[in-house]
Design an enzyme around this catalytic site. Structure first.
Site, PDB file in Angstrom:
ATOM      1  N   ASP A 195     -38.496  21.412  33.585  1.00  0.00           N
ATOM      2  CA  ASP A 195     -39.759  20.886  33.813  1.00  0.00           C
ATOM      3  C   ASP A 195     -40.201  19.581  32.902  1.00  0.00           C
ATOM      4  O   ASP A 195     -39.977  19.441  31.632  1.00  0.00           O
ATOM      5  CB  ASP A 195     -40.748  21.966  33.303  1.00  0.00           C
ATOM      6  CG  ASP A 195     -42.169  21.651  33.694  1.00  0.00           C
ATOM      7  OD1 ASP A 195     -42.183  20.587  34.576  1.00  0.00           O
ATOM      8  OD2 ASP A 195     -43.257  22.243  33.391  1.00  0.00           O
ATOM      9  N   ASP A 220     -41.449  16.992  39.560  1.00  0.00           N
ATOM     10  CA  ASP A 220     -41.147  17.215  38.249  1.00  0.00           C
ATOM     11  C   ASP A 220     -40.537  18.296  37.771  1.00  0.00           C
ATOM     12  O   ASP A 220     -40.065  18.751  36.604  1.00  0.00           O
ATOM     13  CB  ASP A 220     -42.394  16.634  37.280  1.00  0.00           C
ATOM     14  CG  ASP A 220     -43.523  17.561  37.733  1.00  0.00           C
ATOM     15  OD1 ASP A 220     -43.352  18.349  38.866  1.00  0.00           O
ATOM     16  OD2 ASP A 220     -44.420  17.656  36.742  1.00  0.00           O
ATOM     17  N   GLU A 221     -40.086  19.267  38.531  1.00  0.00           N
ATOM     18  CA  GLU A 221     -39.778  20.503  38.326  1.00  0.00           C
ATOM     19  C   GLU A 221     -38.780  21.100  39.183  1.00  0.00           C
ATOM     20  O   GLU A 221     -38.804  20.907  40.443  1.00  0.00           O
ATOM     21  CB  GLU A 221     -40.622  21.684  37.627  1.00  0.00           C
ATOM     22  CG  GLU A 221     -41.440  22.073  38.838  1.00  0.00           C
ATOM     23  CD  GLU A 221     -42.577  23.176  38.373  1.00  0.00           C
ATOM     24  OE1 GLU A 221     -42.180  23.849  37.781  1.00  0.00           O
ATOM     25  OE2 GLU A 221     -43.678  23.096  38.933  1.00  0.00           O
TER      26      GLU A 221
END
Length: 358
Positions: A12, A105-106
């Protein structure tokens, strides 16, 4: 991590959008930064400096500014975020083809068998984080465990720029100690309902029978019963099919006339149809989202017999749906349009009873 269990990493990025802006503009470093609308919009991402004041994503911009008068608003640059995300994805794929992105983003990575032959998932995570920092100048946090649920919990445990390992022997105890509001899959409303039922922590959740949880939470009760014991059998699924495509807009001034609301819907769906034309994606279910000036949200949906195959059909359906809220109870702040039940234009449509949700 033992050899006979899965090794799952959840990576993350730390305050991704805001961190990219601070990286690219030295004047923003060390400042409380919010990515999103200045006046009528919401915060899409907040830097850690802003979070100290209570600024959070999805918070109305006016509320964020009240909490942090020095807050600096920055317009989002999705083309940049997507390029950075692509660079990060390339790093992931050096270690395993089993990469399941959740957003820009993860992502989850299954490294039980990895391309580097590295025995320790914690070392893989550490190496991936170092490479992300070297290539992008951004930090990432990681959670390592034997299933997806615990890996995601772990990635949030030592943010920013940290990592946590939850081995099998510690999984159930780790879950018991946390408030249920921290659990992935338990949203604010569900957490509030659990709290009313006396379920505050993972230990409280574990104390409930499967029958009790199914009675109050339906099919989700089975999932809650499992995660309370540290169990999660979901696989890491690469290239998950998109389940929906949508767009929404917060207007500079609240809409108070039906004609303005209809025109607002028509303007919002332009992005949706542009995506459909570009990708060849079609959908059968049209949903309209309405947020009133008091922030109350209602949705209206309709599933058509045939796929939406033209902009005219999409607009006609969206207008008919939004008309169901007329006469207006309150002014309208935001409108959104989305398509669900998606498939590729050239695909043969599968009967609904044969469709599997991933």
């Amino acid at each position: 991590m033992a050899e006979n269990v899965r090794k799952i990493i959840h990576v993350d990025m730390d305050a991704f959008y805001a961190s990219v802006e601070q990286r690219d503009d030295p004047a923003l470093r060390g400042q409380p930064v919010a990515v999103g609308g200045r006046q009528r919009g919401v915060v899409m991402a907040a830097s850690y400096e802003a979070r100290k004041f209570g600024v959070r994503s999805a918070m109305p911009s006016v509320t964020a500014k009240r909490l942090c008068p020095e807050l600096v608003f920055v317009k989002p640059r999705f083309d940049v975020y997507k390029e950075v995300s692509r660079q990060i994805r390339e790093i992931f794929l050096d270690y395993t083809p089993l990469v399941e992105p959740l957003s820009l983003d993860e992502a989850y990575l299954d490294v039980t068998t990895n391309l580097k032959g590295m025995p320790l998932a914690s070392e893989i995570a550490r190496e991936i984080r170092a490479r992300i920092l070297e290539r992008t100048g951004l930090t990432a946090s990681a959670g390592i465990s034997y299933n997806k649920f615990l890996a995601k919990l772990a990635s949030d445990h030592r943010k920013p720029d940290g990592q946590t390992v939850i081995p099998p022997e510690k999984g159930p105890a780790f879950v018991e100690s946390l408030p249920v509001g921290r659990f992935h899959g338990v949203g604010p409303k569900t957490a509030e309902k659990m709290n009313r039922l006396g379920i505050q922590t993972g230990a409280d959740l574990k104390a409930q029978t499967l029958e009790f949880l199914e009675q109050y939470f339906g099919r989700s009760g089975t999932y809650y019963h499992a995660i309370a014991r540290g169990h999660d059998e979901r696989r890491v699924v690469p290239n998950r099919p998109r389940k929906s495509v949508g767009s929404e807009t917060t207007f500079m001034e609240d809409l108070d006339r039906p004609a303005a609301v209809e025109e607002g819907v028509a303007s919002v769906l332009e992005d949706v149809w542009a995506y459909c034309e570009r990708t060849g994606i079609l959908g059968r279910t049209v949903t309209v989202k309405i947020k009133y000036a008091d922030f109350r949200i209602v949705t209206r949906s309709r599933t058509l017999e045939e796929s939406v195959d033209s902009r005219d059909v999409l607009e006609r359906t969206a207008r008919e749906l939004v008309r169901t809220i007329f006469p207006l109870e309150k002014k309208v702040r935001l409108l959104g349009v989305s398509l669900h039940n998606l498939h590729q234009r050239e695909e043969r449509k599968v009967p609904p009873q044969m469709t599997l949700a991933l």
